[in-house]
Design a protein around this motif. Structure first.
Motif, PDB file in Angstrom:
ATOM      1  N   PRO A 131       0.829  -1.206   0.000  1.00 59.98           N
ATOM      2  CA  PRO A 131       0.000   0.000   0.000  1.00 59.98           C
ATOM      3  C   PRO A 131       0.864   1.257   0.000  1.00 59.98           C
ATOM      4  O   PRO A 131       2.009   1.251   0.438  1.00 59.98           O
ATOM      5  CB  PRO A 131      -0.779  -0.107   1.324  1.00 59.98           C
ATOM      6  N   THR A 133      -0.010   5.461   1.065  1.00 53.98           N
ATOM      7  CA  THR A 133      -1.039   6.313   1.641  1.00 53.98           C
ATOM      8  C   THR A 133      -0.393   7.598   2.153  1.00 53.98           C
ATOM      9  O   THR A 133       0.825   7.777   2.046  1.00 53.98           O
ATOM     10  CB  THR A 133      -1.766   5.569   2.779  1.00 53.98           C
ATOM     11  N   LYS A 134      -1.188   8.500   2.705  1.00 58.27           N
ATOM     12  CA  LYS A 134      -0.617   9.663   3.366  1.00 58.27           C
ATOM     13  C   LYS A 134       0.215   9.201   4.550  1.00 58.27           C
ATOM     14  O   LYS A 134      -0.136   8.236   5.240  1.00 58.27           O
ATOM     15  CB  LYS A 134      -1.726  10.596   3.841  1.00 58.27           C
ATOM     16  N   ASN A 137      -1.205   8.246   7.854  1.00 60.62           N
ATOM     17  CA  ASN A 137      -2.122   7.106   7.926  1.00 60.62           C
ATOM     18  C   ASN A 137      -1.427   5.750   7.834  1.00 60.62           C
ATOM     19  O   ASN A 137      -2.098   4.714   7.790  1.00 60.62           O
ATOM     20  CB  ASN A 137      -3.162   7.201   6.802  1.00 60.62           C
ATOM     21  N   TYR A 141      -2.973   1.255   7.949  1.00 57.61           N
ATOM     22  CA  TYR A 141      -3.117   0.361   6.804  1.00 57.61           C
ATOM     23  C   TYR A 141      -1.956  -0.629   6.712  1.00 57.61           C
ATOM     24  O   TYR A 141      -1.267  -0.722   5.705  1.00 57.61           O
ATOM     25  CB  TYR A 141      -3.222   1.181   5.519  1.00 57.61           C
ATOM     26  N   ILE A 188      -4.719  10.543  -3.759  1.00 51.52           N
ATOM     27  CA  ILE A 188      -4.552  10.233  -2.330  1.00 51.52           C
ATOM     28  C   ILE A 188      -4.210  11.508  -1.573  1.00 51.52           C
ATOM     29  O   ILE A 188      -4.760  11.773  -0.500  1.00 51.52           O
ATOM     30  CB  ILE A 188      -3.457   9.168  -2.131  1.00 51.52           C
ATOM     31  N   ASP A 194      -8.045   6.863   0.125  1.00 50.83           N
ATOM     32  CA  ASP A 194      -7.189   6.665   1.299  1.00 50.83           C
ATOM     33  C   ASP A 194      -5.869   5.995   0.949  1.00 50.83           C
ATOM     34  O   ASP A 194      -4.833   6.290   1.554  1.00 50.83           O
ATOM     35  CB  ASP A 194      -7.920   5.795   2.330  1.00 50.83           C
ATOM     36  N   VAL A 195      -5.900   5.097  -0.018  1.00 53.18           N
ATOM     37  CA  VAL A 195      -4.738   4.235  -0.234  1.00 53.18           C
ATOM     38  C   VAL A 195      -4.777   3.682  -1.649  1.00 53.18           C
ATOM     39  O   VAL A 195      -5.841   3.600  -2.275  1.00 53.18           O
ATOM     40  CB  VAL A 195      -4.739   3.089   0.812  1.00 53.18           C
ATOM     41  N   LEU A 213       3.286  11.403   0.805  1.00 53.57           N
ATOM     42  CA  LEU A 213       2.920  10.000   0.608  1.00 53.57           C
ATOM     43  C   LEU A 213       4.015   9.098   1.170  1.00 53.57           C
ATOM     44  O   LEU A 213       5.207   9.391   1.042  1.00 53.57           O
ATOM     45  CB  LEU A 213       2.731   9.684  -0.872  1.00 53.57           C
TER      46      LEU A 213
END
Length: 264
Positions: A131, A133-134, A137, A141, A188, A194-195, A213
């Motif tokens: 994954p 993501t930000k 986050n 995840y 994103i 989200d991802v 990211l």
């Protein structure tokens, strides 16, 4: 005195001759390789989606760059032929490869689905799904279970192994399909999704390219994967040549130098 040959014996002889002719024709076909056609034509037709940095990316002027582009140019030089690039897309990759190309490159994952219709060069990179993501986050995840929730919006590019992974392992997540693989990561950052799930090497590249990211455990991917090039299915000579070329590219250091050029 002439002895007549029984009709049954003549039929058997005719059948044997026909079987031999068919066997010889089959052997001749087996000896004919796409490699001969490529060398004869003086060009290697290369299919690529051209939207997958760092493997293959089409530039504004229509030319291509990336790890796989440099490597396939090297392979063509070793063959003594020119490269003819054929732009395709992930949903049309297999059809375009079979109809228009001799090889396909550009961050292509090895899969049993693709193996139904094409062969592969020996895998050149282990590169599983991870994954991205930000950065704030990342802790949310970490696992498939973390992602497979109705509250998680997963964005994916259509028609490739990324979408197959999402559809197979994340059936409970909200899935957003985005057709432009070159802008998908911006979604994103915007908060639209989200991802995203992609190859671990691409998540590393994108976290460098797009501040904010972060790749999630790219060295421990969610799923094992390999990357390779598509070849005509069952073409032994084509596969042997490209396997030999890839082996020598790795042994000489050319492969590592090419990868480092785009990753470091």
């Amino acid at each position: 005195m002439t002895t007549a040959i029984p009709a049954a014996a003549l039929a058997r002889a005719a059948f044997t001759a026909l079987a031999l002719a068919l066997a010889l024709a089959g052997a001749a076909r087996a000896d004919t390789s796409r490699l001969d056609a490529v060398i004869g034509a003086g060009k290697l037709r290369v299919c690529t989606p051209g939207d997958y940095k760092p493997f293959s990316l089409v530039k504004p002027d229509g030319s291509f760059e990336g790890i796989d582009i440099d490597l396939v140019q090297s392979a063509a030089k070793a063959l003594g032929v020119q490269v003819e690039m054929v732009k395709t897309s992930w949903p049309k990759l297999m059809d375009d490869f079979i109809e228009k190309c001799d090889i396909a490159v550009g961050g292509i994952s090895v899969s049993t689905d693709r193996a139904k219709r094409a062969g592969f060069v020996n895998a050149y990179m282990i590169n599983g799904k991870a994954p991205i993501t930000k950065c704030e986050n990342v802790s949310k995840y970490q696992t498939v279970a973390d992602l497979n929730k109705p509250t998680v919006t997963v964005i994916t590019n259509p028609g490739g192994s990324n979408e197959r992974f999402v559809r197979t392992y994340l059936p409970n997540a909200k899935v957003l399909v985005h057709n432009d693989n070159t802008t998908i990561f911006d979604e994103i950052l915007k908060g639209t999704a989200d991802v995203m799930i992609s190859e671990s090497v691409e998540t590393k590249v994108q976290q460098k390219a797009k501040p904010g990211l972060c790749a999630v455990n790219p060295d421990k991917p969610l799923q094992y994967g390999e990357m390779s090039y598509l070849l005509p299915r069952g073409d032994v000579a084509m596969k042997e040549w490209f396997d030999t070329w890839m082996h020598l590219a790795k042994a000489s250091g050319e492969f590592d130098r090419t990868v480092d050029k785009y990753l470091k």
